[in-house]
Design a protein around this motif. Structure first.
Motif, short mmCIF file in Angstrom:
data_model
loop_
_atom_site.label_atom_id
_atom_site.label_comp_id
_atom_site.label_asym_id
_atom_site.label_seq_id
_atom_site.Cartn_x
_atom_site.Cartn_y
_atom_site.Cartn_z
N THR A 108 36.68 -34.24 34.07
CA THR A 108 35.32 -33.15 34.50
C THR A 108 35.57 -31.85 34.00
OG1 THR A 108 34.81 -34.54 36.21
CG2 THR A 108 34.06 -32.65 36.31
N LYS A 109 36.76 -31.51 34.24
CA LYS A 109 37.03 -30.15 33.70
C LYS A 109 37.14 -29.71 32.30
CE LYS A 109 37.06 -28.15 37.74
NZ LYS A 109 35.97 -27.33 38.17
N THR A 110 37.86 -30.83 31.58
CA THR A 110 37.82 -31.01 30.19
C THR A 110 36.37 -30.62 29.68
OG1 THR A 110 39.86 -32.06 30.24
CG2 THR A 110 38.60 -32.15 28.13
N GLY A 111 35.41 -31.39 30.16
CA GLY A 111 34.23 -31.56 29.61
C GLY A 111 33.29 -30.36 29.88
N GLN A 112 33.79 -29.52 30.97
CA GLN A 112 33.15 -28.30 31.29
C GLN A 112 33.56 -27.40 30.38
OE1 GLN A 112 34.07 -28.03 35.23
NE2 GLN A 112 32.23 -29.02 36.03
N VAL A 113 35.05 -27.38 30.11
CA VAL A 113 35.55 -26.41 29.28
C VAL A 113 34.78 -26.53 27.90
CG1 VAL A 113 37.62 -25.75 28.16
CG2 VAL A 113 37.76 -25.82 30.51
N ARG A 114 34.88 -27.77 27.48
CA ARG A 114 34.42 -28.06 25.94
C ARG A 114 32.79 -27.66 26.13
NH1 ARG A 114 35.65 -32.23 21.98
NH2 ARG A 114 33.76 -32.49 20.66
N THR A 115 32.06 -27.81 26.94
CA THR A 115 30.73 -27.34 26.83
C THR A 115 30.66 -25.56 27.01
OG1 THR A 115 29.92 -29.06 28.33
CG2 THR A 115 28.32 -27.36 28.38
N LEU A 116 31.50 -25.24 27.85
CA LEU A 116 31.44 -23.72 27.65
C LEU A 116 31.93 -23.21 26.54
CD1 LEU A 116 31.51 -21.19 29.37
CD2 LEU A 116 34.06 -21.35 29.62
N VAL A 117 32.86 -23.80 25.76
CA VAL A 117 33.46 -23.13 24.47
C VAL A 117 32.27 -23.44 23.26
CG1 VAL A 117 34.84 -23.85 22.44
CG2 VAL A 117 35.88 -23.70 24.57
N LEU A 118 31.55 -24.58 23.44
CA LEU A 118 30.49 -24.57 22.42
C LEU A 118 29.23 -23.76 22.79
CD1 LEU A 118 29.56 -26.62 19.97
CD2 LEU A 118 28.68 -28.22 21.74
N THR A 119 28.86 -23.56 23.97
CA THR A 119 27.95 -22.55 24.52
C THR A 119 28.42 -20.96 23.96
OG1 THR A 119 27.36 -23.79 26.52
CG2 THR A 119 26.64 -21.46 26.28
N VAL A 120 29.54 -20.63 24.26
CA VAL A 120 30.11 -19.28 23.41
C VAL A 120 29.96 -19.14 22.16
CG1 VAL A 120 32.04 -17.86 23.66
CG2 VAL A 120 31.22 -18.82 25.66
N ALA A 121 30.20 -20.30 21.37
CA ALA A 121 30.42 -20.56 19.96
C ALA A 121 28.95 -20.52 19.75
CB ALA A 121 31.17 -21.67 19.62
N THR A 122 27.94 -21.05 20.14
CA THR A 122 26.31 -21.02 19.58
C THR A 122 25.86 -19.35 19.81
OG1 THR A 122 26.39 -23.25 20.34
CG2 THR A 122 24.39 -21.99 20.29
N LEU A 123 26.34 -18.96 21.13
CA LEU A 123 25.84 -17.49 21.30
C LEU A 123 26.42 -16.61 20.18
CD1 LEU A 123 24.36 -15.68 23.24
CD2 LEU A 123 26.44 -15.48 24.40
N MET A 124 27.69 -16.72 19.85
CA MET A 124 28.14 -16.02 19.06
C MET A 124 27.77 -16.15 17.54
SD MET A 124 32.25 -16.02 20.05
CE MET A 124 32.79 -15.39 18.50
N ALA A 125 27.25 -17.41 17.42
CA ALA A 125 26.99 -17.73 15.99
C ALA A 125 25.19 -16.98 15.77
CB ALA A 125 26.43 -19.36 15.91
N ILE A 126 24.29 -17.14 17.05
CA ILE A 126 23.18 -16.39 16.94
C ILE A 126 23.33 -15.17 16.86
CG2 ILE A 126 21.32 -15.91 18.55
CD1 ILE A 126 21.55 -18.64 19.70
N ILE A 127 24.56 -14.48 17.49
CA ILE A 127 24.61 -12.97 17.23
C ILE A 127 24.97 -12.64 15.90
CG2 ILE A 127 26.23 -11.11 17.91
CD1 ILE A 127 26.10 -12.46 20.64
#
Length: 113
Positions: free
Chosen positions: A24-43
């Motif tokens: 569960t924690k691995t999935g949450q960290v993966r989702t967090l990393v993908l969300t942060v990367a998406t936000l950085m890509a948009i910026i």
């Protein structure tokens, strides 16, 4: 110090609970990393537009951001592709043994030894 099993002999601690928690924690960290990367890509795309005011520059930034996001979300695919490429190349490598003296290099008169 009392262990859990010593406190209650009828209670069984299973490793599955720990594995479920870790997954569960691995999935949450993966989702967090993908969300942060998406936000950085948009910026990054917005900053490219702001600095260049060019459609081509913004399009290049968008394509690069999309490639990075695809790479982050498909790490398993990239890992197996790289591993198979390395295995294929390692199987086709041949070794050549050269005997005798090395030839003279042209120009400077240096000799490889």
């Amino acid at each position: 110090m009392h262990t859990l099993a010593a406190a209650n002999p009828d209670h069984v601690v299973l490793a599955g609970d720990v594995l479920d928690w870790a997954n569960t924690k691995t999935g949450q960290v993966r989702t967090l990393v993908l969300t942060v990367a998406t936000l950085m890509a948009i910026i990054a795309v917005l900053m490219a537009w702001w600095k260049t005011r060019s459609f081509v520059g913004t399009l290049v930034a968008f394509v690069l951001a999309a490639l990075v996001l695809w790479g982050i979300s498909n790490l398993n695919v990239l890992k197996t592709k790289v591993g198979s490429e390395i295995d294929d190349t390692a199987a086709s490598v041949s070794v050549v043994h050269v005997t005798g003296e090395a030839p003279d290099l042209a120009g400077e008169g240096w000799r490889v030894s």
